[in-house]
Design an enzyme around this catalytic site. Structure first.
Site, PDB file in Angstrom:
ATOM      1  N   GLY A  13     -55.448 -35.995 113.456  1.00 52.23           N
ATOM      2  CA  GLY A  13     -56.470 -36.154 114.485  1.00 52.23           C
ATOM      3  C   GLY A  13     -55.955 -36.070 115.906  1.00 52.23           C
ATOM      4  O   GLY A  13     -56.575 -36.590 116.827  1.00 52.23           O
ATOM      5  N   ASN A  15     -56.026 -33.548 117.800  1.00 52.38           N
ATOM      6  CA  ASN A  15     -57.048 -32.830 118.581  1.00 52.38           C
ATOM      7  C   ASN A  15     -58.246 -33.719 118.894  1.00 52.38           C
ATOM      8  O   ASN A  15     -58.835 -33.606 119.970  1.00 52.38           O
ATOM      9  CB  ASN A  15     -57.486 -31.560 117.857  1.00 52.38           C
ATOM     10  CG  ASN A  15     -56.505 -30.430 118.068  1.00 52.38           C
ATOM     11  OD1 ASN A  15     -56.442 -29.856 119.148  1.00 52.38           O
ATOM     12  ND2 ASN A  15     -55.689 -30.142 117.059  1.00 52.38           N
ATOM     13  N   LYS A  66     -63.214 -28.257  97.643  1.00 53.12           N
ATOM     14  CA  LYS A  66     -64.613 -27.842  97.811  1.00 53.12           C
ATOM     15  C   LYS A  66     -65.359 -28.819  98.729  1.00 53.12           C
ATOM     16  O   LYS A  66     -65.043 -30.005  98.753  1.00 53.12           O
ATOM     17  CB  LYS A  66     -65.268 -27.832  96.425  1.00 53.12           C
ATOM     18  CG  LYS A  66     -66.390 -26.839  96.274  1.00 53.12           C
ATOM     19  CD  LYS A  66     -66.816 -26.758  94.823  1.00 53.12           C
ATOM     20  CE  LYS A  66     -68.276 -27.136  94.719  1.00 53.12           C
ATOM     21  NZ  LYS A  66     -68.785 -27.114  93.357  1.00 53.12           N
ATOM     22  N   MET A  93     -60.209 -29.437 106.538  1.00 50.06           N
ATOM     23  CA  MET A  93     -59.669 -28.462 105.597  1.00 50.06           C
ATOM     24  C   MET A  93     -60.663 -27.953 104.549  1.00 50.06           C
ATOM     25  O   MET A  93     -60.256 -27.448 103.515  1.00 50.06           O
ATOM     26  CB  MET A  93     -58.430 -29.048 104.908  1.00 50.06           C
ATOM     27  CG  MET A  93     -57.305 -29.417 105.867  1.00 50.06           C
ATOM     28  SD  MET A  93     -56.789 -28.057 106.929  1.00 50.06           S
ATOM     29  CE  MET A  93     -55.822 -27.107 105.763  1.00 50.06           C
ATOM     30  N   ARG A  94     -61.955 -28.087 104.793  1.00 51.80           N
ATOM     31  CA  ARG A  94     -62.941 -27.551 103.833  1.00 51.80           C
ATOM     32  C   ARG A  94     -63.861 -26.570 104.539  1.00 51.80           C
ATOM     33  O   ARG A  94     -64.115 -26.706 105.743  1.00 51.80           O
ATOM     34  CB  ARG A  94     -63.769 -28.680 103.220  1.00 51.80           C
ATOM     35  CG  ARG A  94     -62.904 -29.623 102.387  1.00 51.80           C
ATOM     36  CD  ARG A  94     -63.693 -30.775 101.819  1.00 51.80           C
ATOM     37  NE  ARG A  94     -62.773 -31.801 101.360  1.00 51.80           N
ATOM     38  CZ  ARG A  94     -62.622 -32.179 100.089  1.00 51.80           C
ATOM     39  NH1 ARG A  94     -63.374 -31.664  99.152  1.00 51.80           N
ATOM     40  NH2 ARG A  94     -61.738 -33.101  99.761  1.00 51.80           N
ATOM     41  N   ASN A 110     -64.436 -24.803 115.840  1.00 55.13           N
ATOM     42  CA  ASN A 110     -63.198 -25.096 115.120  1.00 55.13           C
ATOM     43  C   ASN A 110     -62.013 -24.689 115.980  1.00 55.13           C
ATOM     44  O   ASN A 110     -62.107 -23.760 116.778  1.00 55.13           O
ATOM     45  CB  ASN A 110     -63.155 -24.301 113.805  1.00 55.13           C
ATOM     46  CG  ASN A 110     -61.900 -24.594 113.001  1.00 55.13           C
ATOM     47  OD1 ASN A 110     -61.490 -25.748 112.862  1.00 55.13           O
ATOM     48  ND2 ASN A 110     -61.271 -23.549 112.474  1.00 55.13           N
ATOM     49  N   HIS A 112     -58.091 -23.348 115.655  1.00 52.65           N
ATOM     50  CA  HIS A 112     -57.205 -22.712 114.676  1.00 52.65           C
ATOM     51  C   HIS A 112     -55.853 -22.411 115.329  1.00 52.65           C
ATOM     52  O   HIS A 112     -55.803 -21.877 116.446  1.00 52.65           O
ATOM     53  CB  HIS A 112     -57.844 -21.410 114.172  1.00 52.65           C
ATOM     54  CG  HIS A 112     -57.001 -20.731 113.135  1.00 52.65           C
ATOM     55  ND1 HIS A 112     -56.945 -21.183 111.837  1.00 52.65           N
ATOM     56  CD2 HIS A 112     -56.155 -19.674 113.220  1.00 52.65           C
ATOM     57  CE1 HIS A 112     -56.102 -20.412 111.155  1.00 52.65           C
ATOM     58  NE2 HIS A 112     -55.609 -19.492 111.973  1.00 52.65           N
TER      59      HIS A 112
HETATM   60  C1  GRF Z   1     -54.212 -28.146 114.148  1.00 53.56           C
HETATM   61  O1  GRF Z   1     -53.044 -27.365 114.231  1.00 53.56           O
HETATM   62  C2  GRF Z   1     -55.435 -27.271 114.093  1.00 53.56           C
HETATM   63  O2  GRF Z   1     -55.302 -26.083 114.814  1.00 53.56           O
HETATM   64  C3  GRF Z   1     -55.561 -26.970 112.634  1.00 53.56           C
HETATM   65  O3  GRF Z   1     -55.164 -28.151 111.984  1.00 53.56           O
HETATM   66  C4  GRF Z   1     -54.293 -28.904 112.828  1.00 53.56           C
HETATM   67  C5  GRF Z   1     -54.896 -30.263 112.996  1.00 53.56           C
HETATM   68  O4  GRF Z   1     -54.086 -31.139 113.700  1.00 53.56           O
HETATM   69  N1  GRF Z   1     -56.896 -26.537 112.320  1.00 53.56           N
HETATM   70  P1  GRF Z   1     -54.618 -32.557 114.175  1.00 53.56           P
HETATM   71  O5  GRF Z   1     -55.136 -33.284 112.930  1.00 53.56           O
HETATM   72  O6  GRF Z   1     -55.691 -32.357 115.190  1.00 53.56           O
HETATM   73  O7  GRF Z   1     -53.425 -33.249 114.731  1.00 53.56           O
END
Ligand code: GRF
Length: 192
Positions: A13, A15, A66, A93-94, A110, A112
């Site tokens: 988390g 982000n 899923k 991750m889904r 999202n 990435h």
């Molecule tokens: C990040 O690298 C994001 O780009 C990817 O998953 C990771 C998540 O990191 N989708 P965090 O849980 O926000 O630390």
């Protein structure tokens, strides 16, 4: 009126934290009204609780990867009830499908860890390293029914260093992610 955000994540988390930080220092006029995770022990939930933000585990019916349609329907109903304006996937991750997409058209984002359309899917930083890319980065995009295929909102470039490991490269990408995500949310809000 400030924007009502929901954040969905499966892991640490960081982000989500960058969104909290942007709210706190006035870069983002928003409130995170709920954080949802598919893993009860995901640290993203702890970050939310420490802040006093509602944090809940979604019931994915015991499936490992899923995102069952019934679960998406109940998440959509909950987010509607909370009058959420925008949904931010942050390490979730889904794959999101119709029930949520229909409930929040052009309102699910999202982040990435690569310069899409290059290196979609998991561990994109590792894919970039293995492919010998000289530059990679991160992308914030709208979510559609594909995997990392939605319209791009903003990107940041990160050079790949000769001595980079997967871990060091991902760490440098994450520094950029934390700047990019709040800025991209603002850009998406301006387009609403
Ligand atoms: C990040 O690298 C994001 O780009 C990817 O998953 C990771 C998540 O990191 N989708 P965090 O849980 O926000 O630390």
């Amino acid at each position: 009126m400030s924007l009502r955000l929901a954040v969905l994540g499966s892991g640490s988390g960081s982000n989500c934290q960058s969104i909290f930080n942007a709210i706190d220092d006035g870069r983002l006029d928003a409130e995170v009204v709920i954080v949802l995770s598919d893993h009860a022990d995901a640290y993203i939930l702890e970050r939310a609780r420490q802040r006093g933000v509602r944090a809940e585990v979604m019931d994915c019916g015991g499936f490992k990867n899923k995102f069952p349609l019934e679960c998406q329907e109940s998440v959509a109903a909950l987010l509607k009830e909370l009058k959420v304006d925008m949904v931010c996937l942050a390490g979730f991750m889904r794959l999101v499908k119709e029930p949520l997409l229909r409930a929040f058209p052009n309102r699910i984002l999202n982040i990435h860890p690569a310069l899409l359309p290059a290196f979609p899917g998991v561990e994109a930083w590792k894919q970039a390293l293995e492919a010998g890319a000289e530059t990679t980065g991160c992308t914030v995009h709208y979510v559609d029914a594909g995997m990392d295929t939605g319209e791009i909102i903003m990107q940041s470039h990160v050079p790949v260093m000769p001595d980079d490991t997967a871990q060091s490269l991902h760490a440098r990408i994450q520094v950029q992610e934390h700047i990019l995500y709040p800025a991209a949310i603002l850009s998406a809000v301006a387009r609403l």
